[in-house]
Write an enzyme that holds these catalytic residues in place. Structure first.
Site, PDB file in Angstrom:
ATOM      1  N   LYS A   1       5.863  -1.695   1.666  1.00 46.78           N
ATOM      2  CA  LYS A   1       5.226  -1.919   2.966  1.00 46.78           C
ATOM      3  C   LYS A   1       5.163  -3.407   3.302  1.00 46.78           C
ATOM      4  CE  LYS A   1       0.840  -1.109   5.402  1.00 46.78           C
ATOM      5  NZ  LYS A   1      -0.579  -0.791   5.254  1.00 46.78           N
ATOM      6  N   GLN A   2       4.776  -4.212   2.324  1.00 43.04           N
ATOM      7  CA  GLN A   2       4.555  -5.637   2.626  1.00 43.04           C
ATOM      8  C   GLN A   2       4.709  -6.444   1.350  1.00 43.04           C
ATOM      9  OE1 GLN A   2       0.347  -4.190   3.213  1.00 43.04           O
ATOM     10  NE2 GLN A   2      -0.019  -6.391   3.200  1.00 43.04           N
TER      11      GLN A   2
ATOM     12  N   GLU B   1       0.815  -1.223   0.000  1.00 41.47           N
ATOM     13  CA  GLU B   1       0.000   0.000   0.000  1.00 41.47           C
ATOM     14  C   GLU B   1       0.845   1.268   0.000  1.00 41.47           C
ATOM     15  OE1 GLU B   1      -2.599  -0.677   3.332  1.00 41.47           O
ATOM     16  OE2 GLU B   1      -4.026  -1.816   2.117  1.00 41.47           O
TER      17      GLU B   1
HETATM   18  C1  BGC Z   1      -2.468  -4.085   5.210  1.00 42.29           C
HETATM   19  C2  BGC Z   1      -3.555  -4.835   4.464  1.00 42.29           C
HETATM   20  C3  BGC Z   1      -4.403  -5.562   5.485  1.00 42.29           C
HETATM   21  C4  BGC Z   1      -4.930  -4.621   6.554  1.00 42.29           C
HETATM   22  C5  BGC Z   1      -5.677  -5.344   7.645  1.00 42.29           C
HETATM   23  C6  BGC Z   1      -3.103  -3.153   6.235  1.00 42.29           C
HETATM   24  O1  BGC Z   1      -2.101  -2.486   6.955  1.00 42.29           O
HETATM   25  O2  BGC Z   1      -1.711  -3.309   4.305  1.00 42.29           O
HETATM   26  O3  BGC Z   1      -2.971  -5.772   3.585  1.00 42.29           O
HETATM   27  O4  BGC Z   1      -5.469  -6.183   4.827  1.00 42.29           O
HETATM   28  O5  BGC Z   1      -3.863  -3.934   7.153  1.00 42.29           O
HETATM   29  O6  BGC Z   1      -4.840  -6.272   8.295  1.00 42.29           O
END
Ligand code: BGC
Length: 774
Positions: free
Chosen positions: A601-602, A488
């Site tokens: 971020k991930q 994100e």
């Molecule tokens: C993450 C999402 C996740 C959400 C709820 C966000 O910080 O980027 O991938 O679905 O948190 O856990």
């Protein structure tokens, strides 16, 4: 990091009262039973900082959306599982003064979450302003057996003088959510009754008119003997209370047993509440506290039988993984297909208790492998039942012809998220929902799911992707524009590799499933095709054309999949070169700076390599892993686990372990100093994945369980349980040997390091530890 908890294999232990830790502990020591959850708020009055939290699964409030700049397509509301009637409260008055830990000297404070048996215990000695020293001990649980019941045993003992003790158990419906968008109260009281025998409050939520009923019945014991004392009663509009007054000698122990019933209109006719509550309280009273507690312990023994992970030689790691398994198991039990798993479960208000892609991408494997096929199927059915809403959601955004876009955040199938770059663009969630169907069928072989439910979802998702791409004349390829990938920290990018890859995979799997259902149950297929006006020849042909001509960004020089087109234009800095003072980026940098940076971020590309691992060779995985791990800041708790599994996959056990540690005790050690908001329930499933799929190397290939275990240096041995179809296996890995116990009657053939082994029923095999072989 704030590591104030003691290390222990089966318990979470807090010793010493530090008011600043109260909110964090309220999250950590939460209890639940799949139907409801309760933060570890004190029973007695507490005027210090606290987040009261008592949540009932499926009872939510559509809180009117609050945004700065409205955009067409935004949902009208954000659904919130709401804080409901406080059923745990017990006011304690000693010689006329109220016990309040914020106002007295507290000694020997000890709080224990017993994960083996599923209850919360707390004890302390309070020196009150009036000079009375009081020893207090409480035990409470939410029953896993009678999921509408909770029970509390609360004892007080004046230590240094005789005292008049008043115990005032109550129900209080005058509660609110801290995160209410407009400071609104969500509840109205419908009916109360307050008698010495049973007291209850029925309340309703505004707007959706969910009714909930809370009842209590209380008993007093003096030095272990039940005293038949009639309490006085007291009530007001939203409050009912029983008052027990006991003259206690110094050293006498006065114990209150509080039995509580909690019901909602999800399960009971609104008009029937008083009767239902009465009956439930009778069940509790006739069983009694000790029997209910014994049943609780038995129910937990059953859960651990299928789900336990042991780690020998590292108590902190052992406690961490059990904590994760415990919290996951008390958040979702699969008994009710209308419920799901919010990122914070029942432990806080953040994320509203709603469902995210976290369920399919992270949680499903845990429940499938440790809680069995039925529980996993419930998770899939949840989305199946919301398919109509997903089609409506896609229609709102301009898609047609039965295309479905599942929401990013939902309670009842409707989208609740309202940041355009996520609501409209983070569409990869559709892929995870399709992948979960594949993952489930691969593991369970329950192909009937495809016939009756899965195919319909898969076609609707494939239809969405087919409309979401467009053909670029310039590239001579299909492209997917304006998306947000799992990372994100990038918005509105073109051709995010992960999203395009999972989209094509969805179209491929939909086609494969069509072929399967057509041959397995032609009549059912015909019926479905007619119902959804499916033009197979035309639509499948289009899907194929897209798959064959999709644009996937790739860097030839580095030999890596590019997160999105243009990623290499960014200034390439590595995480290791970032000043630790600047972390976490999301708190220290402007959003603009984050978006323009290369930091991730991930897991994004790596999320794709994790899901579709069998399609890529080890070298490809390694190249992409090395490149992206160096640029990933893991500022989502969902991230390290995926990287950890891939690190294990490429044989880098040290890296896998380092990444594993980032999630295993995330909440217990409060790495991000935010545990007070609630636990990271969904990422706990990722921790489990890091062990079972990562270190254990467990996969299902061609219907067979395979293992490629390795072991972190720090551990002497570890073991995990696997519920695979008819068999329960226990896999124990030491530094030299792998032992596989088949705890079921029937034999099972599995592969370890690529070699087949038959494990007869009720026996075990040993295999020496080797280098991994995938
Ligand atoms: C993450 C999402 C996740 C959400 C709820 C966000 O910080 O980027 O991938 O679905 O948190 O856990």
């Amino acid at each position: 990091m704030n590591p104030y908890l003691k290390h222990d294999e089966w318990c979470i232990i807090e010793e010493g009262f530090v008011p600043e830790n109260t909110r964090a502990s309220e999250s950590i020591f939460s209890i639940g039973n799949g139907a409801m959850g309760q933060r570890a708020n004190f029973e007695e009055k507490f005027t210090g900082s606290t987040l009261q939290g008592s949540y009932i699964g499926g009872v939510y409030y559509p809180d009117k959306t609050r945004v700065g700049w409205w955009k067409n397509g935004y949902p009208e509301y954000f659904a919130k599982v709401i804080n409901s009637t406080n059923w745990i409260g017990i006011n304690v008055i000693v010689n006329g003064d109220e016990l309040d830990l914020a106002k007295c000297k507290v000694d020997e404070f000890r709080r224990v979450l017993n994960m083996k048996e599923g209850y919360l215990e707390r004890s302390f000695i309070a020196e009150m302003e009036n000079g009375i020293k009081l020893a207090v001990k409480s035990t409470r649980f939410l029953s896993m057996v009678d999921t509408e019941l909770g029970a509390i045993r609360y004892s007080v003992k004046p230590l240094n003088a005789d005292a008049t003790i008043e115990l005032r158990p109550y129900l209080d419906a005058d509660v609110r959510n801290e995160d209410s968008n407009y400071g609104e109260k969500f509840w109205e009281v419908v009916d109360t009754s307050c008698t010495p025998k049973i007291s209850y409050i029925v309340s309703r939520t505004k707007k959706l008119d969910f009714h909930v009923g809370h009842a209590m019945r209380n008993f007093i014991a003096l030095n272990g003997n039940i005293e038949h004392i009639q309490p006085e009663v007291n009530s007001s509009a939203m409050y009912v209370e029983n008052i027990f007054k006991v003259e206690a000698k110094a050293g006498d122990e006065v114990t209150l047993y509080k039995y509580a019933a909690v019901i909602s209109s999800l399960n009971h006719e609104k008009g029937s509440f008083p009767k239902v509550l009465d009956k439930l309280i009778d069940v509790a009273v006739s069983k009694g506290f000790d029997k209910m507690l014994q049943e609780q312990s038995d129910a937990w023994a059953d859960i651990w039988k299928h789900s336990d992970i042991t780690i020998e030689g590292d108590v902190a790691a052992q406690q961490g993984i059990r904590f994760n398994i415990f919290q996951l198991s008390q958040t979702y039990t699969g008994k009710d297909e209308r419920l799901n798993i919010g990122p914070k479960g029942f432990t806080g208000e953040k994320y509203g208790g709603s469902t995210y892609w976290d369920t399919e991408a992270y949680c499903l494997p845990f429940y499938m492998v440790t809680h069995g096929q039925k529980v996993a199927r419930q998770l899939l059915l949840y989305r199946y039942k919301q398919l109509d809403k997903a089609i409506e959601n896609a229609q709102k955004l301009g898609f047609t012809g039965g295309a479905a876009l599942y929401p990013m955040v939902t309670m009842n199938g409707e989208e609740c998220h309202n940041e355009w770059e996520i609501t409209f663009e983070e569409i990869h969630r559709n892929g995870a929902i399709a992948f979960a169907i594949y993952n489930y069928v691969r593991y369970t072989d329950d192909k009937s799911y495809l016939v009756h439910f899965g195919l319909e979802v898969l076609i609707a998702i494939a239809r969405f992707w087919a409309q979401r791409v467009n053909f670029s004349q310039e590239k001579g390829k299909y492209v997917m524009l304006g998306v947000t990938g799992p990372n994100e920290y990038e918005n509105n990018v073109n051709n995010n590799w992960y999203t395009s890859t999972i989209a094509c995979w969805c179209m491929e799997y939909a086609e494969e499933t069509i072929n399967y259902v057509k041959s397995a149950d032609p009549a059912k297929y015909k019926e479905l095709a007619e119902a959804i006006k499916f033009d197979e020849a035309k639509e499948v042909e289009k899907w194929r054309d897209i798959r064959n001509n999709m644009f996937f960004p790739f860097d030839e020089k580095l030999g890596i999949f590019l997160q999105q087109e243009g990623y290499m234009d960014k200034e390439q800095i590595l995480v290791k070169d970032l000043d630790p003072e600047e972390r976490p980026l999301n708190q220290k940098w402007s959003w603009d700076r984050i978006l323009r940076s290369c930091f991730i971020k991930q897991a994004d590309v790596l999320q794709g390599l994790y899901f579709l691992e069998d399609r890529y060779d080890t070298e490809t995985i390694k190249r992409n892993f090395d490149f992206y791990e160096a640029r990933t800041v893991h500022e989502s708790s969902l991230s390290p686990c995926v990287h950890s599994v891939l690190a294990s996959r490429i044989g880098n056990v040290d890296k896998a372990y380092e990444l594993y540690l980032r999630t295993a005790r995330l909440d217990l050690d409060d790495y991000n100093r935010e545990v007070k908001e609630g636990l990271h329930i969904t990422s706990m499933a990722g921790t489990w994945i890091s062990i079972v799929e990562g270190f254990g190397g467990m996969r299902v290939r061609n219907g067979m369980l395979t293992f490629n275990p390795l072991i972190p240096d720090k551990w002497k041995s570890y073991s995990f349980k696997v519920w695979f179809r008819e068999n329960i296996l226990k896999i124990v890995v030491s530094s030299t040997q792998i032992t596989i116990f088949n705890e079921s009657e029937s034999s099972l053939t599995i592969k370890v390091y690529g070699v087949e082994h038959k494990v007869p029923g009720s026996s075990s095999i040993n295999v020496p530890v080797q280098k991994q072989l995938f």
